[in-house]
Design an enzyme around this catalytic site. Structure first.
Site, PDB file in Angstrom:
ATOM      1  N   ARG A  10       0.839  -1.202   0.000  1.00 18.64           N
ATOM      2  CA  ARG A  10       0.000   0.000   0.000  1.00 18.64           C
ATOM      3  C   ARG A  10       0.875   1.254   0.000  1.00 18.64           C
ATOM      4  O   ARG A  10       2.020   1.224   0.465  1.00 18.64           O
ATOM      5  CB  ARG A  10      -0.958   0.040   1.196  1.00 18.64           C
ATOM      6  CG  ARG A  10      -0.297   0.204   2.550  1.00 18.64           C
ATOM      7  CD  ARG A  10      -0.376   1.612   3.092  1.00 18.64           C
ATOM      8  NE  ARG A  10       0.406   1.778   4.293  1.00 18.64           N
ATOM      9  CZ  ARG A  10       1.680   2.151   4.286  1.00 18.64           C
ATOM     10  NH1 ARG A  10       2.316   2.379   3.162  1.00 18.64           N
ATOM     11  NH2 ARG A  10       2.346   2.288   5.419  1.00 18.64           N
ATOM     12  N   ASP A  19      -3.402   7.036  12.473  1.00 20.03           N
ATOM     13  CA  ASP A  19      -4.279   5.856  12.660  1.00 20.03           C
ATOM     14  C   ASP A  19      -4.331   5.395  14.117  1.00 20.03           C
ATOM     15  O   ASP A  19      -5.397   5.050  14.627  1.00 20.03           O
ATOM     16  CB  ASP A  19      -3.914   4.700  11.709  1.00 20.03           C
ATOM     17  CG  ASP A  19      -2.489   4.188  11.829  1.00 20.03           C
ATOM     18  OD1 ASP A  19      -1.659   4.836  12.516  1.00 20.03           O
ATOM     19  OD2 ASP A  19      -2.200   3.132  11.222  1.00 20.03           O
ATOM     20  N   GLY A 100      10.889  -2.924   3.885  1.00 25.78           N
ATOM     21  CA  GLY A 100      11.409  -1.878   4.758  1.00 25.78           C
ATOM     22  C   GLY A 100      11.461  -0.531   4.071  1.00 25.78           C
ATOM     23  O   GLY A 100      12.399   0.236   4.268  1.00 25.78           O
ATOM     24  N   GLY A 102       8.358   1.514   3.623  1.00 23.22           N
ATOM     25  CA  GLY A 102       7.149   2.308   3.835  1.00 23.22           C
ATOM     26  C   GLY A 102       5.990   1.933   2.937  1.00 23.22           C
ATOM     27  O   GLY A 102       4.979   2.632   2.898  1.00 23.22           O
ATOM     28  N   SER A 104       4.650  -1.130   3.219  1.00 24.84           N
ATOM     29  CA  SER A 104       3.973  -2.125   4.036  1.00 24.84           C
ATOM     30  C   SER A 104       4.157  -3.568   3.603  1.00 24.84           C
ATOM     31  O   SER A 104       3.203  -4.342   3.522  1.00 24.84           O
ATOM     32  CB  SER A 104       2.477  -1.794   4.135  1.00 24.84           C
ATOM     33  OG  SER A 104       1.992  -2.393   5.293  1.00 24.84           O
ATOM     34  N   SER A 105       5.407  -3.922   3.396  1.00 17.46           N
ATOM     35  CA  SER A 105       5.700  -5.334   3.143  1.00 17.46           C
ATOM     36  C   SER A 105       5.352  -6.178   4.364  1.00 17.46           C
ATOM     37  O   SER A 105       4.980  -7.349   4.226  1.00 17.46           O
ATOM     38  CB  SER A 105       7.172  -5.518   2.778  1.00 17.46           C
ATOM     39  OG  SER A 105       8.017  -5.271   3.887  1.00 17.46           O
ATOM     40  N   ASP A 146      -2.254  -0.128   7.650  1.00 16.79           N
ATOM     41  CA  ASP A 146      -1.623  -0.989   6.648  1.00 16.79           C
ATOM     42  C   ASP A 146      -2.450  -2.243   6.397  1.00 16.79           C
ATOM     43  O   ASP A 146      -2.760  -2.597   5.260  1.00 16.79           O
ATOM     44  CB  ASP A 146      -0.216  -1.397   7.109  1.00 16.79           C
ATOM     45  CG  ASP A 146       0.717  -0.207   7.215  1.00 16.79           C
ATOM     46  OD1 ASP A 146       0.271   0.919   6.924  1.00 16.79           O
ATOM     47  OD2 ASP A 146       1.877  -0.405   7.600  1.00 16.79           O
ATOM     48  N   TYR A 194       9.375   5.077  16.054  1.00 21.52           N
ATOM     49  CA  TYR A 194       7.922   4.954  15.853  1.00 21.52           C
ATOM     50  C   TYR A 194       7.202   4.801  17.196  1.00 21.52           C
ATOM     51  O   TYR A 194       6.219   5.488  17.487  1.00 21.52           O
ATOM     52  CB  TYR A 194       7.645   3.744  14.958  1.00 21.52           C
ATOM     53  CG  TYR A 194       6.206   3.573  14.518  1.00 21.52           C
ATOM     54  CD1 TYR A 194       5.816   3.900  13.221  1.00 21.52           C
ATOM     55  CD2 TYR A 194       5.227   3.066  15.388  1.00 21.52           C
ATOM     56  CE1 TYR A 194       4.501   3.744  12.807  1.00 21.52           C
ATOM     57  CE2 TYR A 194       3.916   2.908  14.973  1.00 21.52           C
ATOM     58  CZ  TYR A 194       3.568   3.234  13.683  1.00 21.52           C
ATOM     59  OH  TYR A 194       2.263   3.076  13.280  1.00 21.52           O
TER      60      TYR A 194
HETATM   61  P1  ADP Z   1       7.547  -2.071   5.636  1.00 21.29           P
HETATM   62  O1  ADP Z   1       6.352  -2.760   6.167  1.00 21.29           O
HETATM   63  O2  ADP Z   1       7.340  -0.607   5.431  1.00 21.29           O
HETATM   64  O3  ADP Z   1       8.123  -2.713   4.388  1.00 21.29           O
HETATM   65  P2  ADP Z   1       8.649  -2.860   8.193  1.00 21.29           P
HETATM   66  O4  ADP Z   1       9.881  -2.451   8.916  1.00 21.29           O
HETATM   67  O5  ADP Z   1       7.342  -2.598   8.846  1.00 21.29           O
HETATM   68  O6  ADP Z   1       8.697  -2.157   6.746  1.00 21.29           O
HETATM   69  O7  ADP Z   1       8.673  -4.413   7.876  1.00 21.29           O
HETATM   70  C1  ADP Z   1       9.760  -4.974   7.177  1.00 21.29           C
HETATM   71  C2  ADP Z   1      10.039  -6.381   7.713  1.00 21.29           C
HETATM   72  O8  ADP Z   1       8.961  -7.272   7.319  1.00 21.29           O
HETATM   73  C3  ADP Z   1      11.282  -7.006   7.150  1.00 21.29           C
HETATM   74  O9  ADP Z   1      12.422  -6.638   7.934  1.00 21.29           O
HETATM   75  C4  ADP Z   1      11.005  -8.499   7.246  1.00 21.29           C
HETATM   76  O10 ADP Z   1      11.283  -8.966   8.546  1.00 21.29           O
HETATM   77  C5  ADP Z   1       9.478  -8.575   7.043  1.00 21.29           C
HETATM   78  N1  ADP Z   1       9.123  -8.918   5.636  1.00 21.29           N
HETATM   79  C6  ADP Z   1       8.345  -8.205   4.828  1.00 21.29           C
HETATM   80  N2  ADP Z   1       8.190  -8.803   3.616  1.00 21.29           N
HETATM   81  C7  ADP Z   1       8.890  -9.954   3.673  1.00 21.29           C
HETATM   82  C8  ADP Z   1       9.120 -11.029   2.746  1.00 21.29           C
HETATM   83  N3  ADP Z   1       8.618 -11.040   1.509  1.00 21.29           N
HETATM   84  N4  ADP Z   1       9.906 -12.055   3.163  1.00 21.29           N
HETATM   85  C9  ADP Z   1      10.427 -12.064   4.406  1.00 21.29           C
HETATM   86  N5  ADP Z   1      10.239 -11.089   5.318  1.00 21.29           N
HETATM   87  C10 ADP Z   1       9.480 -10.030   4.971  1.00 21.29           C
HETATM   88 MG    MG Z   2       5.455  -2.378   8.081  1.00 23.47          MG
END
Ligand code: ADP
Ligand code: MG
Length: 332
Positions: A10, A19, A100, A102, A104-105, A146, A194
């Site tokens: 997102r 939020d 990592g 922003g 929202s992985s 998110d 945060y």
């Molecule tokens: P954002 O959500 O903005 O990308 P965050 O710091 O909230 O950043 O989350 C990132 C963390 O989520 C990564 O350090 C990892 O631990 C986990 N992560 C996200 N996507 C994956 C993926 N495809 N495979 C493994 N870990 C993931």
């Molecule tokens: Mg995140």
């Protein structure tokens, strides 16, 4: 049974750090995805990720997701711990969402994992389960934006979300604008400031009550200059989100762009979640012809910036489109 789960990332157009005090946000689910493929069944959850060296191998009866390692396994462990009856699963995770940054992985991973492990229910419940999972497993006191965006996305629309009532109102994106995301720097929210911001908002609320209901005059009575500045950001940002939704609906994209810039400046000066690199990226975008507005997006301390532009205005960056929320399909 073979499953494929697809969960979008997102981008937030406006309304950051609002939020978790029940304010308003306006994100969209984007055409970058985390995908889990695999087989349902068995007594454990076993996943490998193309983004991580170490696979995860977790039991279904775990109760301490915060103790699990490596970090990425905590997100899945949190989901297992929050689900009432998770299925075993063996499979792989891949993603086109930068990690990592922003976009929202983390919530995409949680939502995809919950669907792979058999969650079957409304989008709001799925989002709440995944928010609890992230809070519990990583200690990050993140809000609902998110997860709710990723479960509730609507193609062609941004989502105006009231994070108190949790009502999601899709707002059509005008056909003649593009949403462009530029990657600036990677960061990790766990261990960042945060959580300090969440605590600072709680302190402000002890003085003036819920920030979603507070006025600027009320906030100006707060003695501590830092707490006052944080609260001022939240109160003005909530107002900007509503004005932004109105401007977008009315086709007043110039006004929408100005609101994005005001939001960035507030995050930079009052909330202090921007970085010099993000400020530079926004300044460069803002002076580019065809850019209505730009701002940092997401939790901050690094990550991405987002711009609203005329079609074709930017050569560098990802033009993203608004897509539907996460889905699961039986893979034959
Ligand atoms: P954002 O959500 O903005 O990308 P965050 O710091 O909230 O950043 O989350 C990132 C963390 O989520 C990564 O350090 C990892 O631990 C986990 N992560 C996200 N996507 C994956 C993926 N495809 N495979 C493994 N870990 C993931
Ligand atoms: Mg995140």
């Amino acid at each position: 049974m073979n499953l494929q789960v697809v969960a979008p990332g997102r981008v937030n157009l406006i309304g950051d750090h609002t939020d978790y005090t029940g304010g308003s946000v306006m994100p969209l689910a984007i055409d970058r995805y985390t995908v889990i493929n695999g087989v349902v069944g068995g007594p454990r959850v076993q996943l490998s990720s193309t983004a991580e060296r170490q696979p995860l191998d977790l039991p279904l009866d775990l109760t301490h997701p915060e103790a699990v390692t490596p970090l990425w396994a905590k997100y899945v462990a949190g989901v297992i711990a929050e689900m009432s009856n998770p299925s075993g699963f063996r499979g792989t995770v891949s993603s086109t969402i930068p990690i990592g940054a922003g976009l929202s992985s983390s919530a995409a991973l949680e939502v995809a994992a919950a669907l792979a492990l058999g969650f079957d229910g409304p989008a709001l419940e799925l989002a709440q389960l995944c928010q609890r999972a992230e809070n519990r497993a990583t200690g990050l006191p993140s809000g609902i934006m998110d997860q709710l965006t990723i479960t509730s996305g609507v193609a062609g629309h941004a989502l105006l979300i009231d994070c108190s009532s949790l009502i999601v109102s899709p707002v059509a994106l005008p056909a003649d604008v593009e949403v462009v995301v530029r990657f600036v720097t990677q960061r990790r929210l766990v261990g960042s400031a945060y959580a300090d911001r969440v605590a600072e908002c709680a302190l402000a609320e002890r003085e003036v009550g819920p920030l979603r209901l507070a006025t600027v005059d009320e906030v100006n009575t707060i003695d501590d200059p830092i707490i006052r500045a944080r609260a001022l950001h939240v109160v003005t940002e909530n107002r900007r989100v509503i004005e932004f939704a109105g401007a977008l609906s009315a086709g007043d994209i110039d006004e929408a762009g100005q609101l994005m810039l005001a939001s960035h400046n507030s995050l930079r000066d009052l909330y202090e979640t921007s970085t010099p690199a993000m400020d530079n990226a926004v300044a460069r975008l803002q002076e580019t012809p065809g850019v209505y507005g730009a701002r940092m997006t997401g939790g901050g301390f690094g990550g991405c910036v987002v711009a609203l532009t005329q079609p074709g205005a930017l050569q560098n960056g990802w033009v993203v489109t608004a897509v539907d929320g996460a889905s699961v399909s039986v893979d034959s």
